[in-house]
Every structure is written in C-alpha cells, then in structure tokens.
Scaffold this motif. Structure first.
Motif, PDB file in Angstrom:
ATOM      1  N   SER A  10       0.833  -1.202   0.000  1.00  0.00           N
ATOM      2  CA  SER A  10       0.000   0.000   0.000  1.00  0.00           C
ATOM      3  C   SER A  10       0.867   1.251   0.000  1.00  0.00           C
ATOM      4  CB  SER A  10      -0.974   0.003   1.181  1.00  0.00           C
ATOM      5  OG  SER A  10      -0.336   0.323   2.394  1.00  0.00           O
ATOM      6  N   ASN A  11       1.992   1.209   0.717  1.00  0.00           N
ATOM      7  CA  ASN A  11       2.888   2.365   0.739  1.00  0.00           C
ATOM      8  C   ASN A  11       3.578   2.594  -0.596  1.00  0.00           C
ATOM      9  OD1 ASN A  11       3.349   4.009   3.308  1.00  0.00           O
ATOM     10  ND2 ASN A  11       2.921   1.945   4.042  1.00  0.00           N
ATOM     11  N   VAL A  12       3.843   1.543  -1.330  1.00  0.00           N
ATOM     12  CA  VAL A  12       4.397   1.716  -2.678  1.00  0.00           C
ATOM     13  C   VAL A  12       3.405   2.501  -3.531  1.00  0.00           C
ATOM     14  CG1 VAL A  12       5.046   0.511  -4.801  1.00  0.00           C
ATOM     15  CG2 VAL A  12       5.890  -0.316  -2.592  1.00  0.00           C
ATOM     16  N   PHE A  13       2.137   2.089  -3.507  1.00  0.00           N
ATOM     17  CA  PHE A  13       1.120   2.791  -4.290  1.00  0.00           C
ATOM     18  C   PHE A  13       0.944   4.231  -3.819  1.00  0.00           C
ATOM     19  CE2 PHE A  13      -0.234  -1.468  -5.615  1.00  0.00           C
ATOM     20  CZ  PHE A  13      -0.432  -1.247  -6.969  1.00  0.00           C
ATOM     21  N   ILE A  40      -4.492   6.074  -8.588  1.00  0.00           N
ATOM     22  CA  ILE A  40      -3.433   5.240  -8.006  1.00  0.00           C
ATOM     23  C   ILE A  40      -3.726   4.962  -6.535  1.00  0.00           C
ATOM     24  CG2 ILE A  40      -0.972   5.126  -7.435  1.00  0.00           C
ATOM     25  CD1 ILE A  40      -0.493   6.946  -9.922  1.00  0.00           C
ATOM     26  N   ALA A  41      -4.201   5.984  -5.821  1.00  0.00           N
ATOM     27  CA  ALA A  41      -4.470   5.851  -4.387  1.00  0.00           C
ATOM     28  C   ALA A  41      -5.583   4.843  -4.105  1.00  0.00           C
ATOM     29  CB  ALA A  41      -4.814   7.203  -3.782  1.00  0.00           C
ATOM     30  N   LEU A  42      -6.483   4.643  -5.063  1.00  0.00           N
ATOM     31  CA  LEU A  42      -7.540   3.639  -4.877  1.00  0.00           C
ATOM     32  C   LEU A  42      -6.924   2.275  -4.569  1.00  0.00           C
ATOM     33  CD1 LEU A  42     -10.482   2.617  -5.014  1.00  0.00           C
ATOM     34  CD2 LEU A  42     -10.114   2.310  -7.479  1.00  0.00           C
ATOM     35  N   PHE A  43      -5.857   1.924  -5.279  1.00  0.00           N
ATOM     36  CA  PHE A  43      -5.199   0.643  -5.033  1.00  0.00           C
ATOM     37  C   PHE A  43      -4.554   0.621  -3.646  1.00  0.00           C
ATOM     38  CE2 PHE A  43      -5.283   0.930  -9.682  1.00  0.00           C
ATOM     39  CZ  PHE A  43      -5.953  -0.250  -9.957  1.00  0.00           C
ATOM     40  N   PRO A  50      -7.494  -3.578   4.308  1.00  0.00           N
ATOM     41  CA  PRO A  50      -7.374  -4.966   4.779  1.00  0.00           C
ATOM     42  C   PRO A  50      -6.165  -5.174   5.702  1.00  0.00           C
ATOM     43  CG  PRO A  50      -7.758  -4.936   2.420  1.00  0.00           C
ATOM     44  CD  PRO A  50      -7.518  -3.516   2.840  1.00  0.00           C
ATOM     45  N   ALA A  51      -5.055  -4.498   5.415  1.00  0.00           N
ATOM     46  CA  ALA A  51      -3.870  -4.639   6.274  1.00  0.00           C
ATOM     47  C   ALA A  51      -4.204  -4.231   7.705  1.00  0.00           C
ATOM     48  CB  ALA A  51      -2.723  -3.779   5.746  1.00  0.00           C
ATOM     49  N   ASN A  52      -4.886  -3.109   7.861  1.00  0.00           N
ATOM     50  CA  ASN A  52      -5.240  -2.630   9.192  1.00  0.00           C
ATOM     51  C   ASN A  52      -6.267  -3.530   9.866  1.00  0.00           C
ATOM     52  OD1 ASN A  52      -3.547  -0.319   9.459  1.00  0.00           O
ATOM     53  ND2 ASN A  52      -4.794   0.676   7.915  1.00  0.00           N
ATOM     54  N   GLN A  69       3.187   1.549   9.888  1.00  0.00           N
ATOM     55  CA  GLN A  69       2.934   2.103   8.558  1.00  0.00           C
ATOM     56  C   GLN A  69       3.882   3.268   8.270  1.00  0.00           C
ATOM     57  OE1 GLN A  69       1.322   5.333   7.853  1.00  0.00           O
ATOM     58  NE2 GLN A  69       1.688   4.930   5.701  1.00  0.00           N
ATOM     59  N   GLU A  70       4.113   4.123   9.247  1.00  0.00           N
ATOM     60  CA  GLU A  70       5.000   5.277   9.042  1.00  0.00           C
ATOM     61  C   GLU A  70       6.446   4.835   8.809  1.00  0.00           C
ATOM     62  OE1 GLU A  70       4.147   8.282   8.457  1.00  0.00           O
ATOM     63  OE2 GLU A  70       2.046   8.133   9.041  1.00  0.00           O
ATOM     64  N   ALA A  71       6.907   3.838   9.538  1.00  0.00           N
ATOM     65  CA  ALA A  71       8.265   3.332   9.339  1.00  0.00           C
ATOM     66  C   ALA A  71       8.407   2.726   7.943  1.00  0.00           C
ATOM     67  CB  ALA A  71       8.611   2.301  10.410  1.00  0.00           C
ATOM     68  N   ILE A  72       7.411   1.967   7.531  1.00  0.00           N
ATOM     69  CA  ILE A  72       7.424   1.389   6.185  1.00  0.00           C
ATOM     70  C   ILE A  72       7.390   2.505   5.141  1.00  0.00           C
ATOM     71  CG2 ILE A  72       6.096   0.012   4.524  1.00  0.00           C
ATOM     72  CD1 ILE A  72       5.227  -1.729   6.962  1.00  0.00           C
ATOM     73  N   ALA A  73       6.564   3.521   5.377  1.00  0.00           N
ATOM     74  CA  ALA A  73       6.445   4.635   4.429  1.00  0.00           C
ATOM     75  C   ALA A  73       7.781   5.336   4.237  1.00  0.00           C
ATOM     76  CB  ALA A  73       5.382   5.624   4.903  1.00  0.00           C
TER      77      ALA A  73
END
Length: 111
Positions: A10-13, A40-43, A50-52, A69-73
C-alpha cells in the motif's frame, strides 16, 4: 506476516500517487495530476484497509499499526527518492528512520 506485506504494498502505491508527478509530470495540469493520483491511491486503500483490519484482528493496536505504517512509508519513500527522483540519502534520513523504528519498538514492547 500479511499485515506488513499489505502495508508495504500500500505504501508503494501511495508514494507513487503522491510523488510521481514531481519527476516528469510538472507540466501536466494540476487537475489531471490529482485525478491520476486518486486513481493510483484507490489501489493503496484496497491494500491498507485490509492490512489494518487483519492487524487489528490479530491483536495490533491502532497505534502499533500507524507507527509501523509510518516506518514502512519512510523506507519506501527513501527508495523512491533515490531511484525515481535521483535525490541522495543522507545521515538525517537514516536518523529519522532509526527514530521511527524506535517508535515502533516502544509500542510493541510488553505486548
């Protein structure tokens, strides 16, 4: 773990949705860039929601999900910044990432 995999994708998208236009898209009209970014953000939403839900169902707190999520971002953005935008990484980027990993660790300690 599915939560981390889905948050990573999700962070890639989301990184692409927010920043793709900085390299080669600056000449496009703003409304076009916004429309493409929303598409793009829809994906991203199709993966983040679902991840959350999965993470929360497996005992993660909202705070744990958010700081993870922030660390991954930050990690994803670092790769994007170097590979797509051609910007260098510096010691401050590493320091910020270490601080976020520390925040994740604080929220998971004693769980």
């Amino acid at each position: 773990m599915p939560t981390i995999a889905l948050l990573t994708l999700s962070n890639v998208f989301m990184t692409v949705a927010w920043y793709w236009h900085l390299k080669g898209g600056m000449t496009k009209p703003l409304w076009t860039v916004i429309a493409i970014s929303w598409g793009i953000a829809l994906f991203e939403y199709c993966l983040a929601v679902p991840a959350n839900r999965i993470g929360y169902a497996h005992g993660w707190s909202g705070g744990q999900l958010k700081v993870t999520q922030e660390a991954i971002a930050l990690l994803i953005f670092g790769v994007f910044m170097v590979t797509v935008l051609g910007e260098p990484l510096g010691w401050r980027h590493a320091g910020a990432f270490v601080c976020l990993v520390g925040a994740v660790a604080f929220l998971f300690v004693g769980k």
